[in-house]
Design a protein around this motif. Structure first.
Motif, PDB file in Angstrom:
ATOM      1  N   TYR A 219       0.831  -1.206   0.000  1.00  0.00           N
ATOM      2  CA  TYR A 219       0.000   0.000   0.000  1.00  0.00           C
ATOM      3  C   TYR A 219       0.865   1.256   0.000  1.00  0.00           C
ATOM      4  CZ  TYR A 219      -4.158  -2.771   1.277  1.00  0.00           C
ATOM      5  OH  TYR A 219      -5.210  -3.656   1.300  1.00  0.00           O
ATOM      6  N   GLU A 220       1.874   1.241   0.845  1.00  0.00           N
ATOM      7  CA  GLU A 220       2.663   2.465   0.989  1.00  0.00           C
ATOM      8  C   GLU A 220       3.518   2.723  -0.257  1.00  0.00           C
ATOM      9  OE1 GLU A 220       4.417   2.909   4.826  1.00  0.00           O
ATOM     10  OE2 GLU A 220       2.522   2.457   5.815  1.00  0.00           O
ATOM     11  N   ASP A 221       3.945   1.657  -0.902  1.00  0.00           N
ATOM     12  CA  ASP A 221       4.721   1.853  -2.131  1.00  0.00           C
ATOM     13  C   ASP A 221       3.844   2.332  -3.289  1.00  0.00           C
ATOM     14  OD1 ASP A 221       7.107   1.298  -0.954  1.00  0.00           O
ATOM     15  OD2 ASP A 221       7.242  -0.773  -1.650  1.00  0.00           O
ATOM     16  N   LEU A 222       2.547   2.103  -3.184  1.00  0.00           N
ATOM     17  CA  LEU A 222       1.657   2.641  -4.218  1.00  0.00           C
ATOM     18  C   LEU A 222       1.776   4.162  -4.298  1.00  0.00           C
ATOM     19  CD1 LEU A 222      -1.611   0.614  -3.529  1.00  0.00           C
ATOM     20  CD2 LEU A 222      -0.327   0.588  -5.666  1.00  0.00           C
ATOM     21  N   LEU A 223       2.114   4.774  -3.168  1.00  0.00           N
ATOM     22  CA  LEU A 223       2.207   6.227  -3.125  1.00  0.00           C
ATOM     23  C   LEU A 223       3.477   6.740  -3.797  1.00  0.00           C
ATOM     24  CD1 LEU A 223       0.862   6.620   0.501  1.00  0.00           C
ATOM     25  CD2 LEU A 223      -0.306   7.280  -1.591  1.00  0.00           C
TER      26      LEU A 223
ATOM     27  N   PRO B 259       3.547   6.959 -10.120  1.00  0.00           N
ATOM     28  CA  PRO B 259       4.120   6.039 -11.110  1.00  0.00           C
ATOM     29  C   PRO B 259       5.641   6.134 -11.223  1.00  0.00           C
ATOM     30  CG  PRO B 259       3.208   7.942 -12.213  1.00  0.00           C
ATOM     31  CD  PRO B 259       2.917   8.131 -10.755  1.00  0.00           C
ATOM     32  N   GLU B 260       6.269   7.066 -10.504  1.00  0.00           N
ATOM     33  CA  GLU B 260       7.716   7.259 -10.664  1.00  0.00           C
ATOM     34  C   GLU B 260       8.489   5.969 -10.371  1.00  0.00           C
ATOM     35  OE1 GLU B 260       5.776   9.421  -9.187  1.00  0.00           O
ATOM     36  OE2 GLU B 260       6.006  11.232 -10.400  1.00  0.00           O
ATOM     37  N   ASN B 261       8.022   5.229  -9.387  1.00  0.00           N
ATOM     38  CA  ASN B 261       8.767   4.064  -8.927  1.00  0.00           C
ATOM     39  C   ASN B 261       8.255   2.762  -9.542  1.00  0.00           C
ATOM     40  OD1 ASN B 261      10.954   3.657  -7.307  1.00  0.00           O
ATOM     41  ND2 ASN B 261       9.739   2.946  -5.559  1.00  0.00           N
ATOM     42  N   ALA B 262       7.637   2.856 -10.701  1.00  0.00           N
ATOM     43  CA  ALA B 262       6.902   1.706 -11.243  1.00  0.00           C
ATOM     44  C   ALA B 262       7.793   0.489 -11.503  1.00  0.00           C
ATOM     45  CB  ALA B 262       6.170   2.110 -12.514  1.00  0.00           C
ATOM     46  N   ARG B 263       8.993   0.706 -12.002  1.00  0.00           N
ATOM     47  CA  ARG B 263       9.852  -0.450 -12.337  1.00  0.00           C
ATOM     48  C   ARG B 263      10.238  -1.242 -11.089  1.00  0.00           C
ATOM     49  NH1 ARG B 263      14.163   1.514 -16.947  1.00  0.00           N
ATOM     50  NH2 ARG B 263      12.669   2.657 -18.213  1.00  0.00           N
ATOM     51  N   GLN B 264      10.633  -0.509 -10.059  1.00  0.00           N
ATOM     52  CA  GLN B 264      11.010  -1.192  -8.820  1.00  0.00           C
ATOM     53  C   GLN B 264       9.793  -1.887  -8.205  1.00  0.00           C
ATOM     54  OE1 GLN B 264      11.921   1.839  -9.805  1.00  0.00           O
ATOM     55  NE2 GLN B 264      13.677   2.612  -8.668  1.00  0.00           N
ATOM     56  N   PHE B 265       8.646  -1.240  -8.298  1.00  0.00           N
ATOM     57  CA  PHE B 265       7.410  -1.800  -7.757  1.00  0.00           C
ATOM     58  C   PHE B 265       7.108  -3.131  -8.439  1.00  0.00           C
ATOM     59  CE2 PHE B 265       2.895  -2.410  -7.359  1.00  0.00           C
ATOM     60  CZ  PHE B 265       2.547  -1.864  -6.132  1.00  0.00           C
ATOM     61  N   LEU B 266       7.190  -3.093  -9.748  1.00  0.00           N
ATOM     62  CA  LEU B 266       6.876  -4.284 -10.539  1.00  0.00           C
ATOM     63  C   LEU B 266       7.837  -5.436 -10.202  1.00  0.00           C
ATOM     64  CD1 LEU B 266       5.822  -4.234 -14.164  1.00  0.00           C
ATOM     65  CD2 LEU B 266       7.806  -5.593 -13.647  1.00  0.00           C
ATOM     66  N   ARG B 267       9.089  -5.098 -10.087  1.00  0.00           N
ATOM     67  CA  ARG B 267      10.115  -6.103  -9.793  1.00  0.00           C
ATOM     68  C   ARG B 267       9.914  -6.712  -8.409  1.00  0.00           C
ATOM     69  NH1 ARG B 267      14.818  -7.615 -11.739  1.00  0.00           N
ATOM     70  NH2 ARG B 267      16.514  -7.781 -10.258  1.00  0.00           N
ATOM     71  N   CYS B 268       9.574  -5.837  -7.473  1.00  0.00           N
ATOM     72  CA  CYS B 268       9.430  -6.313  -6.093  1.00  0.00           C
ATOM     73  C   CYS B 268       8.147  -7.132  -5.913  1.00  0.00           C
ATOM     74  CB  CYS B 268       9.436  -5.098  -5.159  1.00  0.00           C
ATOM     75  SG  CYS B 268       9.067  -5.493  -3.464  1.00  0.00           S
ATOM     76  N   TYR B 269       7.025  -6.574  -6.326  1.00  0.00           N
ATOM     77  CA  TYR B 269       5.754  -7.212  -5.984  1.00  0.00           C
ATOM     78  C   TYR B 269       5.283  -8.240  -7.009  1.00  0.00           C
ATOM     79  CZ  TYR B 269       5.686  -3.750  -2.360  1.00  0.00           C
ATOM     80  OH  TYR B 269       6.030  -3.006  -1.266  1.00  0.00           O
ATOM     81  N   PHE B 270       5.594  -8.011  -8.266  1.00  0.00           N
ATOM     82  CA  PHE B 270       5.093  -8.945  -9.278  1.00  0.00           C
ATOM     83  C   PHE B 270       6.105 -10.035  -9.615  1.00  0.00           C
ATOM     84  CE2 PHE B 270       2.430  -5.123 -10.766  1.00  0.00           C
ATOM     85  CZ  PHE B 270       1.447  -5.432  -9.848  1.00  0.00           C
ATOM     86  N   LEU B 271       7.416  -9.692  -9.496  1.00  0.00           N
ATOM     87  CA  LEU B 271       8.434 -10.724  -9.760  1.00  0.00           C
ATOM     88  C   LEU B 271       9.009 -11.284  -8.471  1.00  0.00           C
ATOM     89  CD1 LEU B 271       9.853 -12.195 -12.051  1.00  0.00           C
ATOM     90  CD2 LEU B 271      11.543 -10.356 -12.170  1.00  0.00           C
ATOM     91  N   ARG B 272       8.603 -10.749  -7.360  1.00  0.00           N
ATOM     92  CA  ARG B 272       8.973 -11.231  -6.019  1.00  0.00           C
ATOM     93  C   ARG B 272      10.478 -11.186  -5.769  1.00  0.00           C
ATOM     94  NH1 ARG B 272       4.699 -10.230  -3.871  1.00  0.00           N
ATOM     95  NH2 ARG B 272       5.364 -11.375  -2.009  1.00  0.00           N
ATOM     96  N   ILE B 273      11.119 -10.152  -6.290  1.00  0.00           N
ATOM     97  CA  ILE B 273      12.548  -9.975  -6.030  1.00  0.00           C
ATOM     98  C   ILE B 273      12.687  -9.236  -4.701  1.00  0.00           C
ATOM     99  CG2 ILE B 273      14.708  -8.951  -6.858  1.00  0.00           C
ATOM    100  CD1 ILE B 273      13.639 -11.134  -8.679  1.00  0.00           C
ATOM    101  N   PRO B 274      13.449  -9.794  -3.766  1.00  0.00           N
ATOM    102  CA  PRO B 274      13.543  -9.142  -2.453  1.00  0.00           C
ATOM    103  C   PRO B 274      14.242  -7.791  -2.532  1.00  0.00           C
ATOM    104  CG  PRO B 274      15.067 -10.986  -2.603  1.00  0.00           C
ATOM    105  CD  PRO B 274      14.247 -11.030  -3.839  1.00  0.00           C
TER     106      PRO B 274
END
Lengths: 486, 248
Positions: free
Chosen positions: A309-313, A316-331
């Protein structure tokens, strides 16, 4: 009688008044409705728990002034001055309210102050009495109408109490402003009753951090609207987390742009809900306080911060890191032990990888063209089929390689191997160039994003085929890499 | 459409939310129209009539940070200054305020007043944007002809609220539109969309009351991206402001 102004504090107050009398449209409010709200505030603001709570919004106001503790008549007098200025028989000034444009109220809010001019004890985060900074021509104080001042006095009731501060949520869509204010008001009214019954002087805190509670509440509202089939339109939503307290006033502003709220309204729909909720559940912060027993720890750790939730804020600037972390499950490398992102693992959580959710994210948040998404999916499907058919763990592991030249060489080798076996090429020239390169062997600046997307789709496909489940060791242990130039 | 195009850069800037005054000064991410009006008047050296003046801009910065500033908080005073017979009119104290500041701002400002070019080549007052200490430099001042185009991209700009649903990107803020110096700096406000990312016009949502052959003003000297140039959304300081979003 009232209408929204675009100003967050006033609008949240107006929505709170409307919610109090259960009339969604502020224009439909009557003077009798305002009387009900003003009477409630006149009764409740002078006693606990609201008297204590209001120090965050209106310190040193007549409601909270400790010197008035033994002079209840002073509190009542103050309440009359600041709450009932909307009445038709209230004197008006020729000057206009800065919020509504209506005539400013011709009542002084204390014997020492000029009529119609409000200060920090009446409106959060403006200056104190007589301070001329930030006012035109050195005329201290903000001119307000009775309606605007009533709304601002009602505003704390339509806020959540988070970390000792007020959380107000405002939107250009009045329905959303209303929904937030109504939710918070309902919660506050219950809490007031409970506190008074239990003899408590304090309102309880919201059960989560401000940012988490903001998103959590928004998703609740979106879910209700979804369930009730209420037509919605994309709206921008902004949260204000503020304190007007003493010498440490504070204000944090969180914008949720239209594309993010649109995305959130989609993820609560039946199409995405299951996948989304699985990600949410793995994103709750685990706080590990020292010197506490296991049971106490469990109680403490209940839903306080949700990093998703907090990373949603940050989007869209942080979209790549968001995608990598939450959708690809990279720690994510972080020094905080309770951060759940430290323990993300593609090897253990391949079941959480969802192309459907990723695709929605790409379209709504990252503005990616449908053609490009389709090309990436097609390539990923082809590669997944190859890995499954050939059981080529080495090839699959090499796709995680952070260097572009290795990644490219690996793909070419696999393609050659396919051709040598008499099969069609694994990758074709044009789609490959379009996905990964700008020119001859020059990687696109976003090749890593494309690679991550290919992996997301491959992982999902290989998991569904049972290949990953049967040999989880095929997924290399990945630690979050630092972004480097390709 | 012939316009004046001014490119300006600075080290820092900040555009305070007008009603958050004490202790914390968050900033808008784009200059409000009222700030642009003040900037124009500063270059011209007089309070020009805002009637008919239109502007558009492209504004970027390289990040933001919080600065702790010492603000002299002052109140009217009476009596004499210590050890003098001079009257004391103000007194106050220094307070730390947290101010959010934008780093390395860059503004490309388009104004429908090409005749103001000489004023911007030789501005009357110190060139600043934001606070008085936020010095700016005009990198380029020119007069160009905008053209109408069916395709455009919009980015790093302020859009009228009317376009919010059509663009479906960015967030909405209430900003000061105009400060009327003739009326005690009375402020008028309007809602705008802060759009930071690039959106191509072909991705705009099309609604019933919007003609399909919509054209946009574009800057033909801007970089061409996917066959389109930078689109410009012009704003006014006074007069009617249509706040009704395009709807399906």
């Amino acid at each position: 009688m009232l209408s929204y102004t675009g100003h967050p504090l006033v609008d949240v107050g107006i929505a709170t008044i409307a919610a109090f009398v259960k009339k969604r449209d502020p224009a439909s409010l009557t003077e009798t409705d305002l009387d009900k709200v003003a009477d409630f505030m006149a009764r409740q603001y002078v006693v606990d728990p609201l008297k204590t709570f209001l120090t965050v919004a209106f310190p040193n106001s007549g409601f909270t002034q400790p010197a008035f503790n033994k002079k209840p008549e002073k509190r009542d007098e103050y309440a009359k001055r600041v709450l009932y200025g909307y009445k038709a028989d209230t004197p008006k000034l020729k000057e206009s309210c800065v919020f509504t444009g209506k005539p400013a109220v011709g009542v002084a809010f204390s014997d020492k102050l000029p009529p119609g001019r409000a200060f920090r004890q009446h409106i959060p985060l403006i200056t104190g009495e007589n301070v001329i900074n930030f006012f035109p021509w050195g005329n201290a104080g903000l001119l307000v109408s009775g309606e605007a001042l009533l709304a601002i006095q009602a505003f704390p009731l339509g806020c959540a109490k988070c970390n000792g501060r007020l959380l107000a949520v405002h939107s250009d869509n009045p329905d959303l402003t209303y929904e937030f204010a109504a939710k918070f008001l309902e919660h506050n009214r219950k809490a007031i009753t409970l506190a008074q019954q239990g003899g408590s002087k304090k309102l309880p805190e919201a059960g989560a951090s401000a940012r988490t509670f903001f998103i959590e509440t928004l998703l609740d509202i979106e879910q209700s609207r979804q369930d009730e089939s209420i037509e919605r339109r994309p709206s921008s939503v902004t949260a204000y987390h503020l304190s007007n307290l003493g010498s440490t006033p504070s204000l944090d502003i969180y914008h949720l742009p239209l594309e993010i709220t649109d995305f959130l309204s989609q993820v609560v729909s039946p199409d995405y809900k299951t996948e989304w909720n699985a990600l949410v559940q793995r994103a709750w912060w685990v706080s590990i306080p020292k010197n506490k027993k296991k049971k106490e720890i469990q109680e403490d750790t209940q839903h306080q911060r949700n990093v998703l939730y907090e990373d949603l804020l940050q989007l869209p600037e942080n979209a790549r890191q968001f995608l990598r972390c939450y959708f690809l499950r990279i720690p994510v490398r972080t020094r905080f032990e309770g951060d759940p992102r430290r323990t993300y693992s593609l090897r253990d959580e391949a079941n959480l990888v969802s192309w459907k959710l990723t695709e929605l994210f790409l379209r709504r948040i990252m503005n990616m063209e449908k053609d490009r998404i389709d090309q990436i999916r097609t390539l990923a499907d082809r590669l997944a089929d190859y890995v499954f058919e050939e059981n080529d763990k080495k090839f699959f592991a090499a796709l995680f390689e952070p260097r572009y030249d290795y990644f490219r060489t690996n793909l070419i080798r696999a393609t050659l191997a396919c051709v040598q076996k008499g099969k069609s090429p694994l990758i074709k020239f044009d789609p490959y160039i379009e996905i990964f390169e700008n020119g001859d062997e020059i990687a696109r600046s976003d090749w890593r994003l494309a690679r991550d997307l290919v992996l997301i789709r491959m992982v999902e496909q290989l998991y569904q085929k049972g290949w990953l489940g049967s040999q989880p060791e095929a997924v290399p242990e990945i630690s979050e890499e630092l972004e480097t130039t390709p | 459409m012939r316009v004046l195009k001014v490119v300006a850069e600075g080290l820092t800037t900040s555009f305070r939310y007008p009603h958050f005054m004490h202790g914390v000064h968050p900033t808008f991410e784009m200059p409000p129209p009222a700030t642009i009006y003040g900037h124009i008047c500063s270059a011209l050296g007089e309070w020009v009539s805002p009637e008919g003046v239109e502007f558009a801009y492209h504004f970027t910065h390289q990040g933001s940070f919080d600065d702790i500033e010492h603000v002299h908080v002052v109140v009217p005073a009476s009596g004499k200054l210590p050890k003098t017979s001079l009257p004391k009119v103000l007194e106050g104290e220094v307070n730390p305020f947290k101010r959010t500041v934008l780093f390395q701002p860059r503004l490309m400002l388009y104004i429908n007043r090409p005749e103001w070019e000489p004023a911007f080549r030789s501005p009357r007052y110190t060139v600043v944007l934001g606070r008085s200490q936020d010095l700016f430099t005009y990198i380029n001042v020119s007069v160009i002809d905008l053209v109408r185009a069916k395709r455009a991209y919009f980015e790093h700009t302020l859009l009228p609220y009317r376009m919010a649903l059509q663009v479906a990107q960015g967030y909405v803020v209430l900003m000061p539109r105009f400060l009327d110096y003739a009326q005690g700096r009375a402020a008028t406000f309007a809602r705008y969309v802060v759009l930071k990312r690039r959106v191509h016009s072909e991705n705009f949502l099309q609604f019933g009351d919007l003609p399909n052959d919509t054209e946009f003003w574009v800057d033909p000297t801007s970089p061409e991206i996917n066959g389109a140039h930078l689109g410009l959304a012009f704003h006014t300081f006074v007069g009617e402001y249509n706040d009704n979003p395009f709807m399906a």
